[in-house]
Design an enzyme around this catalytic site. Structure first.
Site, PDB file in Angstrom:
ATOM      1  CE  LYS A  14      -1.985  -0.731   3.975  1.00  0.00           C
ATOM      2  NZ  LYS A  14      -1.569  -1.804   4.467  1.00  0.00           N
ATOM      3  NE  ARG A  89      -4.510  -0.934  11.225  1.00  0.00           N
ATOM      4  CZ  ARG A  89      -3.303  -0.592  10.549  1.00  0.00           C
ATOM      5  NH1 ARG A  89      -3.465   0.495  10.059  1.00  0.00           N
ATOM      6  NH2 ARG A  89      -2.191  -1.457  10.322  1.00  0.00           N
ATOM      7  NE  ARG A 128       8.258  -2.905   5.688  1.00  0.00           N
ATOM      8  CZ  ARG A 128       6.908  -2.896   5.453  1.00  0.00           C
ATOM      9  NH1 ARG A 128       6.279  -2.297   4.626  1.00  0.00           N
ATOM     10  NH2 ARG A 128       6.076  -3.485   6.545  1.00  0.00           N
ATOM     11  NE  ARG A 140       6.852  -0.535   9.684  1.00  0.00           N
ATOM     12  CZ  ARG A 140       5.858  -0.660   8.798  1.00  0.00           C
ATOM     13  NH1 ARG A 140       5.806  -0.040   7.746  1.00  0.00           N
ATOM     14  NH2 ARG A 140       4.770  -1.067   9.773  1.00  0.00           N
ATOM     15  NE  ARG A 151       2.080  -4.343  11.576  1.00  0.00           N
ATOM     16  CZ  ARG A 151       3.094  -4.108  10.335  1.00  0.00           C
ATOM     17  NH1 ARG A 151       3.987  -4.651  10.476  1.00  0.00           N
ATOM     18  NH2 ARG A 151       2.470  -3.069   9.897  1.00  0.00           N
TER      19      ARG A 151
HETATM   20  P1  AMP Z   1       0.450   0.272   9.503  1.00  0.00           P
HETATM   21  O1  AMP Z   1       1.921   0.946   9.050  1.00  0.00           O
HETATM   22  O2  AMP Z   1      -0.574   0.809   8.909  1.00  0.00           O
HETATM   23  O3  AMP Z   1       0.606  -1.235   9.218  1.00  0.00           O
HETATM   24  O4  AMP Z   1       0.425   0.460  10.921  1.00  0.00           O
HETATM   25  C1  AMP Z   1       1.492   0.071  11.909  1.00  0.00           C
HETATM   26  C2  AMP Z   1       0.854   0.162  13.305  1.00  0.00           C
HETATM   27  O5  AMP Z   1       0.396   1.500  13.698  1.00  0.00           O
HETATM   28  C3  AMP Z   1      -0.300  -0.997  13.515  1.00  0.00           C
HETATM   29  O6  AMP Z   1       0.249  -2.140  13.689  1.00  0.00           O
HETATM   30  C4  AMP Z   1      -1.024  -0.335  14.786  1.00  0.00           C
HETATM   31  O7  AMP Z   1      -0.314  -0.599  15.950  1.00  0.00           O
HETATM   32  C5  AMP Z   1      -0.897   1.230  14.530  1.00  0.00           C
HETATM   33  N1  AMP Z   1      -1.911   1.675  13.400  1.00  0.00           N
HETATM   34  C6  AMP Z   1      -1.823   2.233  12.238  1.00  0.00           C
HETATM   35  N2  AMP Z   1      -3.037   2.660  11.930  1.00  0.00           N
HETATM   36  C7  AMP Z   1      -4.046   2.439  12.833  1.00  0.00           C
HETATM   37  C8  AMP Z   1      -5.308   2.562  13.043  1.00  0.00           C
HETATM   38  N3  AMP Z   1      -5.868   3.297  12.140  1.00  0.00           N
HETATM   39  N4  AMP Z   1      -6.009   2.124  14.352  1.00  0.00           N
HETATM   40  C9  AMP Z   1      -5.213   1.640  15.202  1.00  0.00           C
HETATM   41  N5  AMP Z   1      -4.061   1.618  15.090  1.00  0.00           N
HETATM   42  C10 AMP Z   1      -3.039   1.714  14.017  1.00  0.00           C
END
Ligand code: AMP
Length: 207
Positions: A14, A89, A128, A140, A151
């Protein structure tokens, strides 16, 4: 202008596609994951609230994330359009988003779902982490197999919101297990099909 929501599991690509769209269309990229990681890195109050959950692969509380998105959608100019990446989410986040978009007068045009098998994701996430290490960048802290599994579970919950957007005819599924360029081509084709009457979009882009 185009308003997109990207939904997909971690590592589905994404972020890469969003970067290309920002470059090609000048839209605002609103990635809650990126915003949270920045806040954590800069040790802000918000970052301190989110750190534990992000590192464990848990969801950050709704009020924290909703506040973050609200600030961004108000601060930044969305007249060129936007890409929501990683938000909403939960049902509560989806409901808050409806209110924000109504207020901005910016309806969603497309919800794009990135489809990809879980075993491919595991190798992508490992790759990555290796690439970041080789380039001397910080890896990360949530890029590892255990956290990925968590996740992915969280992603399962996110997918429950899809029917809400499907009912409105906004959803298109994309095979994300192909070359980056192919995925980009597919997304461009989706964007080219507008749900909104063209006069609406033209009027908005002139405002
Ligand atoms: P991502 O890079 O979108 O996979 O997000 C990394 C981490 O950030 C996730 O595993 C959550 O811990 C937190 N996170 C990101 N977006 C959200 C969201 N919309 N609601 C809650 N936690 C989020």
């Amino acid at each position: 202008m185009v308003n997109l929501m990207l939904i997909g599991p971690p590592g589905a690509g994404k972020g890469t596609q969003a970067e290309r769209l920002v470059r090609d269309l000048g839209v605002l990229h609103l990635s809650t994951g990126d915003l949270l990681r920045n806040a954590i890195q800069n040790d802000t109050t918000l970052g301190r609230k989110a750190k534990q959950a992000v590192e464990a692969g848990d969801l950050v509380p709704d009020d924290v994330v909703i506040g973050l998105v609200e600030t961004r959608l108000e601060q930044k100019h969305v007249d060129q359009g936007f890409i929501l990446d990683g938000f909403p989410r939960t049902q509560e986040q989806a409901a808050a988003l409806e209110v924000f978009l109504e207020r901005l007068g910016q309806p969603l045009d497309h919800v794009i779902i990135f489809e990809i098998p879980a075993d491919v994701l595991l190798s992508r996430v490992e790759h990555r982490a290796m690439q970041s290490k080789a380039a001397g960048h910080a890896v990360r802290s949530d890029d590892n197999a255990d956290v990925l599994r968590k996740r992915l579970q969280e992603y399962g919950a996110t997918t429950r919101m899809i029917p809400f957007y499907e009912k409105r005819g906004l959803v298109t599924r994309v095979d994300a297990n192909t070359a980056v360029d192919e995925v980009s081509t597919r997304i461009r084709a989706i964007i080219a099909t507008s749900h909104r009457p063209s006069h609406d979009r033209e009027a908005e882009s002139k405002e």
